[in-house]
Design a protein around this motif. Structure first.
Motif, PDB file in Angstrom:
ATOM      1  N   ASP A   1      62.787  47.032  26.292  1.00  0.00           N
ATOM      2  CA  ASP A   1      63.019  46.875  27.729  1.00  0.00           C
ATOM      3  C   ASP A   1      64.227  45.972  27.898  1.00  0.00           C
ATOM      4  O   ASP A   1      64.931  45.675  26.919  1.00  0.00           O
ATOM      5  CB  ASP A   1      61.777  46.293  28.412  1.00  0.00           C
ATOM      6  CG  ASP A   1      61.531  46.886  29.803  1.00  0.00           C
ATOM      7  OD1 ASP A   1      62.521  47.063  30.557  1.00  0.00           O
ATOM      8  OD2 ASP A   1      60.375  47.176  30.126  1.00  0.00           O
ATOM      9  N   ILE A   2      64.467  45.520  29.102  1.00  0.00           N
ATOM     10  CA  ILE A   2      65.618  44.664  29.370  1.00  0.00           C
ATOM     11  C   ILE A   2      65.183  43.421  30.147  1.00  0.00           C
ATOM     12  O   ILE A   2      64.132  43.409  30.793  1.00  0.00           O
ATOM     13  CB  ILE A   2      66.719  45.414  30.154  1.00  0.00           C
ATOM     14  CG1 ILE A   2      66.192  45.883  31.510  1.00  0.00           C
ATOM     15  CG2 ILE A   2      67.238  46.599  29.345  1.00  0.00           C
ATOM     16  CD1 ILE A   2      67.245  46.524  32.396  1.00  0.00           C
TER      17      ILE A   2
ATOM     18  N   CYS B   1      62.892  51.965  20.262  1.00  0.00           N
ATOM     19  CA  CYS B   1      62.151  51.532  21.449  1.00  0.00           C
ATOM     20  C   CYS B   1      60.681  51.917  21.290  1.00  0.00           C
ATOM     21  O   CYS B   1      60.352  53.099  21.208  1.00  0.00           O
ATOM     22  CB  CYS B   1      62.749  52.187  22.689  1.00  0.00           C
ATOM     23  SG  CYS B   1      61.813  51.869  24.212  1.00  0.00           S
TER      24      CYS B   1
ATOM     25  N   ASN C   1      56.295  49.814  29.482  1.00  0.00           N
ATOM     26  CA  ASN C   1      57.733  49.982  29.708  1.00  0.00           C
ATOM     27  C   ASN C   1      58.182  51.373  30.120  1.00  0.00           C
ATOM     28  O   ASN C   1      59.304  51.543  30.599  1.00  0.00           O
ATOM     29  CB  ASN C   1      58.505  49.551  28.461  1.00  0.00           C
ATOM     30  CG  ASN C   1      58.219  50.432  27.241  1.00  0.00           C
ATOM     31  OD1 ASN C   1      57.297  51.247  27.238  1.00  0.00           O
ATOM     32  ND2 ASN C   1      58.993  50.252  26.191  1.00  0.00           N
TER      33      ASN C   1
ATOM     34  N   TYR D   1      66.277  51.018  32.141  1.00  0.00           N
ATOM     35  CA  TYR D   1      66.573  50.693  30.749  1.00  0.00           C
ATOM     36  C   TYR D   1      67.832  51.419  30.279  1.00  0.00           C
ATOM     37  O   TYR D   1      68.767  50.810  29.745  1.00  0.00           O
ATOM     38  CB  TYR D   1      65.354  51.102  29.916  1.00  0.00           C
ATOM     39  CG  TYR D   1      65.453  50.950  28.417  1.00  0.00           C
ATOM     40  CD1 TYR D   1      65.212  49.731  27.803  1.00  0.00           C
ATOM     41  CD2 TYR D   1      65.717  52.049  27.600  1.00  0.00           C
ATOM     42  CE1 TYR D   1      65.242  49.600  26.420  1.00  0.00           C
ATOM     43  CE2 TYR D   1      65.752  51.932  26.224  1.00  0.00           C
ATOM     44  CZ  TYR D   1      65.519  50.699  25.637  1.00  0.00           C
ATOM     45  OH  TYR D   1      65.554  50.584  24.274  1.00  0.00           O
TER      46      TYR D   1
END
Length: 416
Positions: A245-246, A287, A293, A300
């Motif tokens: 994720d960010i 990921c 997420n 993302y």
């Protein structure tokens, strides 16, 4: 007999891998897990045993595991098209129409001799220890030392630090080095392991690094000039960054990491290579897809497109802990997410089923049925939020608004 069998399997795989249940992994690799146990591959859902008991690095060497009755039975099962229970995750993904991990084993161009007489492995996957600097939500104490206290207090589990590169294992792996085509470093955090670094130095000093590629899964919190210098001595290095994720959502899922520092480290590694087949140092993002997420993939990829353009993202479909699996999501939520994925995810690279998995691959897995209670997602998240003094609701407000109506009454009462 085996010669004819190999040629038949090879022809079937080339024609259509879905027509055979054959997998090469047990014939050319062995895996040392973070909790000091042995497996044929990372997707296997059980550990190797001897006389019904799991074998560990404390009591058995990696060579014992390679030559074990467990591995020999698994090999014979594949030779005879008999499905082993330890491979259930691959069979499950295959039943959904996805390409399971065993398909990746076809990419290693394993010679016939390795199937007919696997004297030593061509590849080893090393989890040198469970020592890690992060406490990721998808992890556990067997793979991260930072989880030990939490697992003890919440579940009464007595976790411990596992140091798996025993003197025996180090000596055996060095003995195998001339036969290796690839070494995989996982963790814990593999770039924290002095044993891993010493093995890389040994490969360089003996000249064997020129025929060995490295596959490294790292949380991207560690960068050093020495590591880059070592990497450049190997045939290839495939560097996979664990980024789910960010921003604040990343830091929630990968507790202990600082988002801005991780992004800068990734950029520095990319500057020494790239992300194409022409690059000696090839970078990619791994990921881990969870119910936490997947809703945010449009945002993302928007970040990736702007700040890390061209960097491919490969999806690791999480099935443990099951409470975080995307297959647990309610049907209406799945439909909403599928619409967001199809309409709003754009990339600066070409998604390929073989290298990264496509949007439709992801949706196919998302659609897979799991009849366990989605309420377990809330119970799991809330339990760990309370321990960590964090809030899923505040960190993921948009997704929380979508799923709040599914929150079970016992969780509502506990939170209140």
């Amino acid at each position: 007999m085996l010669n004819k069998l190999f040629k038949r399997k090879e022809a079937e795989v080339k024609r259509d891998p879905s027509k055979t249940d054959f997998c090469y992994y047990p014939f050319f690799q062995v895996l040392l897990s973070a909790d000091g146990k042995y497996m044929p591959c990372s997707h296997h859902v059980s550990y190797m045993t001897k006389e019904g008991k799991e074998i560990t690095a404390e009591t058995h060497s990696i060579e014992d595991a390679w030559n074990s009755d467990y591995m020999n039975t698994l090999r014979n099962n594949f030779r005879n098209n008999v499905r082993s229970r330890g491979c259930n995750q691959c069979w499950k993904e295959q039943a959904l129409g996805l390409k399971p991990m065993r398909y990746d084993s076809y990419e290693y161009a394993i010679p016939e001799s390795q199937v007919t007489n696997p004297e030593s492995p061509m590849r080893v996957e090393i989890n040198a220890s469970n020592v890690c600097n992060l406490r990721c939500r998808i992890c556990w104490s067997n793979a991260s030392s930072r989880w030990i206290k939490e697992a003890k207090e919440l579940y009464g589990e007595d976790g411990e630090i596992h140091l798996n590169m025993t003197p025996d294992n180090q000596a055996i792996i060095r003995k195998w080095v001339p036969h290796f085509t690839q070494i995989g470093f996982f963790g814990g955090e593999p770039l924290m392991s002095q044993e891993n670094i010493e093995l890389m130095r040994y490969c360089v000093q003996t000249g064997h690094s020129s025929h060995i590629s490295l596959l490294i899964n790292t949380n991207a919190t560690i960068y050093s000039d020495e590591l880059v210098s070592l990497f450049k001595q190997f045939k290839n290095v495939f560097l996979n960054f664990s980024i789910d994720d960010i921003g604040a959502r990343f830091e929630y899922q990968r507790s202990g990491a600082v988002w801005t520092e991780v992004v800068e480290n990734i950029k520095k590694y990319i500057s020494h290579g790239g992300f194409t087949g022409d690059d000696q140092l090839q970078c990619k993002i791994c990921c881990s897809v969870t119910a936490m997420n997947i809703y945010y993939f449009p945002e993302y990829f928007e970040f990736m497109n702007e700040h890390l353009p061209g960097l491919p993202v490969f999806w690791n479909l999480v099935f443990q802990p099951y409470q975080l699996s995307i297959q647990l999501l309610p049907r209406a939520v799945k439909d909403l997410i599928a619409e967001r994925l199809r309409n709003f995810v754009r990339t600066t690279y070409r998604m390929e089923e073989r290298r990264t998995k496509t949007i439709e691959n992801l949706i196919t897995y998302l659609d897979g049925h799991d009849d366990r209670d989605f309420g377990e997602f809330f119970r799991h998240i809330t339990r760990h939020d309370k321990f960590r003094i964090e809030s899923f609701q505040q960190t993921f407000p948009e997704f929380y608004a979508v799923i709040e109506k599914y929150k079970p009454e016992d969780v509502r009462m506990a939170v209140a």
